[in-house]
Motif scaffolding. Structure first.
Motif, PDB file in Angstrom:
ATOM      1  N   ILE A 119     -52.704  12.377 -42.499  1.00  0.00           N
ATOM      2  CA  ILE A 119     -52.026  11.946 -43.731  1.00  0.00           C
ATOM      3  C   ILE A 119     -50.605  11.526 -43.369  1.00  0.00           C
ATOM      4  CG2 ILE A 119     -51.038  12.918 -45.858  1.00  0.00           C
ATOM      5  CD1 ILE A 119     -53.485  14.745 -45.945  1.00  0.00           C
ATOM      6  N   GLU A 120     -50.102  10.498 -44.040  1.00  0.00           N
ATOM      7  CA  GLU A 120     -48.699  10.107 -43.841  1.00  0.00           C
ATOM      8  C   GLU A 120     -47.843  11.029 -44.727  1.00  0.00           C
ATOM      9  OE1 GLU A 120     -45.409   8.519 -42.527  1.00  0.00           O
ATOM     10  OE2 GLU A 120     -47.352   7.943 -41.662  1.00  0.00           O
ATOM     11  N   THR A 157     -44.613  12.803 -46.518  1.00  0.00           N
ATOM     12  CA  THR A 157     -43.335  12.303 -47.056  1.00  0.00           C
ATOM     13  C   THR A 157     -42.206  12.875 -46.192  1.00  0.00           C
ATOM     14  OG1 THR A 157     -43.040  14.205 -48.483  1.00  0.00           O
ATOM     15  CG2 THR A 157     -44.233  12.323 -49.418  1.00  0.00           C
ATOM     16  N   GLN A 182     -41.794  16.544 -46.830  1.00  0.00           N
ATOM     17  CA  GLN A 182     -42.853  17.340 -46.185  1.00  0.00           C
ATOM     18  C   GLN A 182     -42.594  17.455 -44.682  1.00  0.00           C
ATOM     19  OE1 GLN A 182     -46.264  15.036 -47.561  1.00  0.00           O
ATOM     20  NE2 GLN A 182     -46.873  16.666 -48.961  1.00  0.00           N
ATOM     21  N   ILE A 225     -45.649  22.512 -56.840  1.00  0.00           N
ATOM     22  CA  ILE A 225     -46.690  22.477 -57.872  1.00  0.00           C
ATOM     23  C   ILE A 225     -48.075  22.291 -57.209  1.00  0.00           C
ATOM     24  CG2 ILE A 225     -45.129  21.569 -59.645  1.00  0.00           C
ATOM     25  CD1 ILE A 225     -46.800  18.852 -58.651  1.00  0.00           C
ATOM     26  N   GLY A 259     -51.179  20.866 -55.579  1.00  0.00           N
ATOM     27  CA  GLY A 259     -51.456  19.584 -54.930  1.00  0.00           C
ATOM     28  C   GLY A 259     -50.252  18.925 -54.280  1.00  0.00           C
ATOM     29  N   SER A 260     -49.151  19.665 -54.163  1.00  0.00           N
ATOM     30  CA  SER A 260     -47.937  19.045 -53.598  1.00  0.00           C
ATOM     31  C   SER A 260     -47.950  19.072 -52.067  1.00  0.00           C
ATOM     32  CB  SER A 260     -46.686  19.737 -54.143  1.00  0.00           C
ATOM     33  OG  SER A 260     -46.756  21.124 -53.903  1.00  0.00           O
ATOM     34  N   GLY A 261     -48.970  19.682 -51.493  1.00  0.00           N
ATOM     35  CA  GLY A 261     -49.109  19.623 -50.034  1.00  0.00           C
ATOM     36  C   GLY A 261     -48.660  20.881 -49.309  1.00  0.00           C
ATOM     37  N   SER A 280     -50.362  23.661 -48.484  1.00  0.00           N
ATOM     38  CA  SER A 280     -51.311  24.037 -47.407  1.00  0.00           C
ATOM     39  C   SER A 280     -51.275  22.995 -46.301  1.00  0.00           C
ATOM     40  CB  SER A 280     -52.742  24.126 -47.943  1.00  0.00           C
ATOM     41  OG  SER A 280     -52.804  24.993 -49.037  1.00  0.00           O
ATOM     42  N   PHE A 318     -50.243  15.179 -54.926  1.00  0.00           N
ATOM     43  CA  PHE A 318     -51.033  14.144 -54.249  1.00  0.00           C
ATOM     44  C   PHE A 318     -52.512  14.302 -54.549  1.00  0.00           C
ATOM     45  CE2 PHE A 318     -47.199  14.745 -51.848  1.00  0.00           C
ATOM     46  CZ  PHE A 318     -46.783  13.442 -51.636  1.00  0.00           C
ATOM     47  N   ARG A 319     -52.858  15.307 -55.324  1.00  0.00           N
ATOM     48  CA  ARG A 319     -54.281  15.602 -55.498  1.00  0.00           C
ATOM     49  C   ARG A 319     -54.877  14.898 -56.714  1.00  0.00           C
ATOM     50  NH1 ARG A 319     -54.555  21.328 -56.016  1.00  0.00           N
ATOM     51  NH2 ARG A 319     -54.764  21.387 -53.752  1.00  0.00           N
ATOM     52  N   GLY A 370     -56.126  27.304 -54.446  1.00  0.00           N
ATOM     53  CA  GLY A 370     -55.920  26.797 -53.092  1.00  0.00           C
ATOM     54  C   GLY A 370     -56.939  25.740 -52.694  1.00  0.00           C
ATOM     55  N   GLU A 400     -59.834  22.442 -53.544  1.00  0.00           N
ATOM     56  CA  GLU A 400     -59.867  21.211 -54.336  1.00  0.00           C
ATOM     57  C   GLU A 400     -61.251  20.578 -54.257  1.00  0.00           C
ATOM     58  OE1 GLU A 400     -56.770  18.786 -52.592  1.00  0.00           O
ATOM     59  OE2 GLU A 400     -58.090  18.060 -51.013  1.00  0.00           O
ATOM     60  N   LYS A 433     -59.572  16.385 -58.282  1.00  0.00           N
ATOM     61  CA  LYS A 433     -58.902  15.204 -57.733  1.00  0.00           C
ATOM     62  C   LYS A 433     -59.144  13.992 -58.642  1.00  0.00           C
ATOM     63  CE  LYS A 433     -59.059  14.861 -53.047  1.00  0.00           C
ATOM     64  NZ  LYS A 433     -59.655  14.899 -51.689  1.00  0.00           N
TER      65      LYS A 433
HETATM   66  N1  LIG Z   1     -48.108  13.033 -48.201  1.00  0.00           N
HETATM   67  C1  LIG Z   1     -49.346  13.021 -48.626  1.00  0.00           C
HETATM   68  N2  LIG Z   1     -50.000  11.866 -48.818  1.00  0.00           N
HETATM   69  C2  LIG Z   1     -51.276  11.832 -49.239  1.00  0.00           C
HETATM   70  N3  LIG Z   1     -52.006  12.929 -49.531  1.00  0.00           N
HETATM   71  C3  LIG Z   1     -51.409  14.119 -49.366  1.00  0.00           C
HETATM   72  C4  LIG Z   1     -50.055  14.245 -48.918  1.00  0.00           C
HETATM   73  N4  LIG Z   1     -49.746  15.559 -48.874  1.00  0.00           N
HETATM   74  C5  LIG Z   1     -50.848  16.224 -49.270  1.00  0.00           C
HETATM   75  N5  LIG Z   1     -51.848  15.365 -49.560  1.00  0.00           N
HETATM   76  C6  LIG Z   1     -53.205  15.694 -50.062  1.00  0.00           C
HETATM   77  O1  LIG Z   1     -53.034  16.282 -51.343  1.00  0.00           O
HETATM   78  C7  LIG Z   1     -54.011  17.273 -51.574  1.00  0.00           C
HETATM   79  C8  LIG Z   1     -53.336  18.572 -51.944  1.00  0.00           C
HETATM   80  O2  LIG Z   1     -52.674  19.107 -50.815  1.00  0.00           O
HETATM   81  P1  LIG Z   1     -52.578  20.669 -50.581  1.00  0.00           P
HETATM   82  O3  LIG Z   1     -53.902  21.301 -50.793  1.00  0.00           O
HETATM   83  O4  LIG Z   1     -51.901  20.865 -49.292  1.00  0.00           O
HETATM   84  O5  LIG Z   1     -51.621  21.069 -51.783  1.00  0.00           O
HETATM   85  P2  LIG Z   1     -51.124  22.509 -52.226  1.00  0.00           P
HETATM   86  O6  LIG Z   1     -49.706  22.347 -52.618  1.00  0.00           O
HETATM   87  O7  LIG Z   1     -51.441  23.512 -51.188  1.00  0.00           O
HETATM   88  O8  LIG Z   1     -52.009  22.716 -53.514  1.00  0.00           O
HETATM   89  P3  LIG Z   1     -52.391  24.050 -54.342  1.00  0.00           P
HETATM   90  O9  LIG Z   1     -51.165  24.870 -54.471  1.00  0.00           O
HETATM   91  O10 LIG Z   1     -52.858  23.496 -55.630  1.00  0.00           O
HETATM   92  O11 LIG Z   1     -53.478  24.698 -53.573  1.00  0.00           O
HETATM   93  C9  LIG Z   1     -54.833  17.358 -50.304  1.00  0.00           C
HETATM   94  O12 LIG Z   1     -56.007  16.582 -50.483  1.00  0.00           O
HETATM   95  C10 LIG Z   1     -53.943  16.745 -49.243  1.00  0.00           C
HETATM   96  O13 LIG Z   1     -54.704  16.139 -48.224  1.00  0.00           O
END
Ligand SMILES: Nc1ncnc2c1ncn2[C@@H]1O[C@H](COP(=O)(O)OP(=O)(O)OP(=O)(O)O)[C@@H](O)[C@H]1O
Length: 483
Positions: free
Chosen positions: A5-6, A8, A11, A28, A30-32, A34, A291-292, A410, A412, A456
């Motif tokens: 994934i690219e 930000t 991140q 929040i 899906g903010s990435g 994990s 991002f989710r 955690g 998706e 998603k």
């Molecule tokens: N920079 C990014 N660009 C595109 N997709 C991204 C990016 N960062 C994360 N994702 C994707 O967004 C989705 C959510 O990421 P992740 O599960 O890490 O979020 P999270 O903050 O841990 O979520 P939660 O707290 O809800 O479990 C995943 O499918 C991940 O691959």
């Protein structure tokens, strides 16, 4: 392995943040978080070749998911464990005499045993008066109250009678009046329970809530080569403050924490400072971009979250930014009975599977019993479905996955079906005796919020008569209604 994934800029900053001391990444759904934790683990392995590191989570399902994500997204194998599994392993290297964990029903029966001994043998015993829930016996409610109170006492790190007699019982409800005399009896029961844990043949072991305290006390006995240089904790809001303290006291060089208090669905109340996490300035990062999910899903979830007045007053409250990606508006279907609900789920699964054969479908329900039922219903129709709770269940490959609200955190899925929007299921019947009503409702709302934000692409909510009070809290302008 899937394409990387690219990330930000923000991140990337978290991934490469200097691996010394604490780093708190809040964000929040899906903010990435994990994604960042795993990318950071891979980065540390690559840049510091002889370093040891460990990813910790609270639940077995999430640990399993993290392992599968590692295999899919990064080339280096990363060690992932639950807090309890790892804590037990660490304890084996100290002089603490027991490592058998006493939890769940075992713990409850040891506490009942302690209560009965105190009741029989002590001269003065004062039990608080418990309001009896319908269909339940007073003794059962009293034992549940004692279990929760003891968990609260241990979780808050209260280790003396004097402290318990004086402390404000923050986070515990007001429906059970607990006087000083009641507290004396509760503390007697706690002491008796601890005695039983240390020398009774049936119950000898360690209370899950004590594990963290003992790890903190015995940290210096754990051989240095067994202590990870870097520990990364996912969904850290699920842990008690003492558990975080224990992790912090064992990590040799750095601790990276991913958390979202908006997804705190277990009884926890702490500040990061209480937990001994030192995160000033750039050591605390906040991610607001998801991002989710699609814009339509986040709008509905955000709006629903506003009903949780307790959480939106919290200093850690954070509202998700609306994503740019548009999708289908979430759908709500009202069903008069289980038969209709089954029909809706079968039809929906059929449509999604034929339209998007390579996607994941997550069906979220209140209990494992309901999931077993749904599995049977879908099996009969010839759909292969998987119970996510099963050891080594494949969570990320395409297919239909059945999971509870709690365990969905955690995770998706491309398409999510939420069931059990029914009175007595979500929200659950009533708070436990002695539990704060507002806190209970806040947690129940978070459960639904978490479930919604697992999606998603599409979200289907299925309500069954008598409908959950949450159905009325969903903004009618943000979903399409079907019967
Ligand atoms: N920079 C990014 N660009 C595109 N997709 C991204 C990016 N960062 C994360 N994702 C994707 O967004 C989705 C959510 O990421 P992740 O599960 O890490 O979020 P999270 O903050 O841990 O979520 P939660 O707290 O809800 O479990 C995943 O499918 C991940 O691959």
């Amino acid at each position: 392995m899937s394409d990387p994934i690219e990330l930000t800029q923000k991140q990337k900053t978290c991934v490469t943040f200097k691996p010394e001391g604490d780093l708190l990444i809040q964000g929040i759904p899906g903010s990435g978080k994990s994604t960042i934790l795993l990318a950071r683990a891979a980065y540390l392995k690559e840049t510091l070749p002889n370093t040891s590191l460990l990813v910790l989570t609270y639940s077995r399902t999430l640990t399993n998911y993290v392992r599968q994500l590692c295999a899919k997204t990064i080339s280096k194998p990363i060690d992932a464990k639950t807090f309890h599994q790892w804590g037990q392993e660490m304890l084996e290297h100290t002089d603490y005499p027991h490592t058998r964990l006493i939890m769940g029903d075992n713990r409850k029966s040891a506490i009942r045993f302690a209560k009965n001994i105190v009741n029989k043998r002590y001269d003065t015993v004062h039990f608080p008066k418990i309001k009896v829930n319908s269909n339940s016996k007073t003794d059962k409610d009293l034992v549940q109250f004692l279990c929760d109170e003891i968990e609260w006492i241990k979780g808050a790190g209260i280790s003396s009678r004097k402290k318990y007699l004086e402390i404000a019982r923050v986070g515990r409800g007001t429906d059970v009046r607990v006087t000083k005399l009641h507290r004396e009896t509760i503390y007697d029961i706690l002491e008796k329970y601890n005695e039983i844990l240390s020398n009774h043949s049936n119950y000898q072991g360690i209370d899950g809530d004590d594990l963290a305290k003992i790890l903190v006390e015995k940290a210096n006995q754990i051989p240095e080569h067994l202590k990870p240089d870097h520990i990364l904790v996912d969904e850290a809001q699920d842990l008690h403050s003492l558990q975080l303290k224990a992790i912090s006291s064992i990590a040799k060089k750095s601790l990276t924490i991913g958390a979202d208090k908006g997804q705190q669905i277990f009884r926890r109340s702490f500040t990061w400072k209480d937990a001994g996490i030192k995160v000033l300035g750039s050591r605390s990062q906040l991610l607001k971009q998801t991002f989710r999910s699609t814009r339509e899903i986040i709008k509905l979830a955000n709006d629903f979250q506003q009903q949780d007045k307790k959480y939106i007053r919290d200093e850690d409250y954070c509202r998700a930014e609306e994503p740019k990606i548009n999708g289908k508006i979430p759908e709500l279907i009202l069903c008069p009975d289980q038969k209709k609900e089954d029909k809706i789920i079968i039809e929906h699964v059929k449509t999604v599977r034929s339209t998007y054969p390579d996607s994941t479908i997550g069906i979220i329900a209140h209990s494992n019993k309901k999931l077993e039922y749904l599995k049977k219903v879908l099996d009969e129709k010839g759909f292969p479905v998987y119970l996510v709770k099963e050891e080594n269940a494949d969570i990320i490959s395409p297919g239909v996955k059945l999971i509870t609200f709690q365990s969905s955190k955690g995770l998706e899925f491309d398409h999510v079906i939420i069931t059990d929007l029914k009175k007595g299921k979500v929200p659950y019947k009533a708070p436990s005796p002695g539990e704060d009503e507002e806190e209970f409702m806040s947690r129940e709302r978070k459960k639904l919020y978490v479930a919604m934000t697992r999606a998603k692409k599409t979200l289907l909510l299925v309500a069954q008569e008598e409908y959950s009070v949450f159905v009325d809290e969903l903004n009618k302008d943000l979903y399409c209604l079907n019967t």
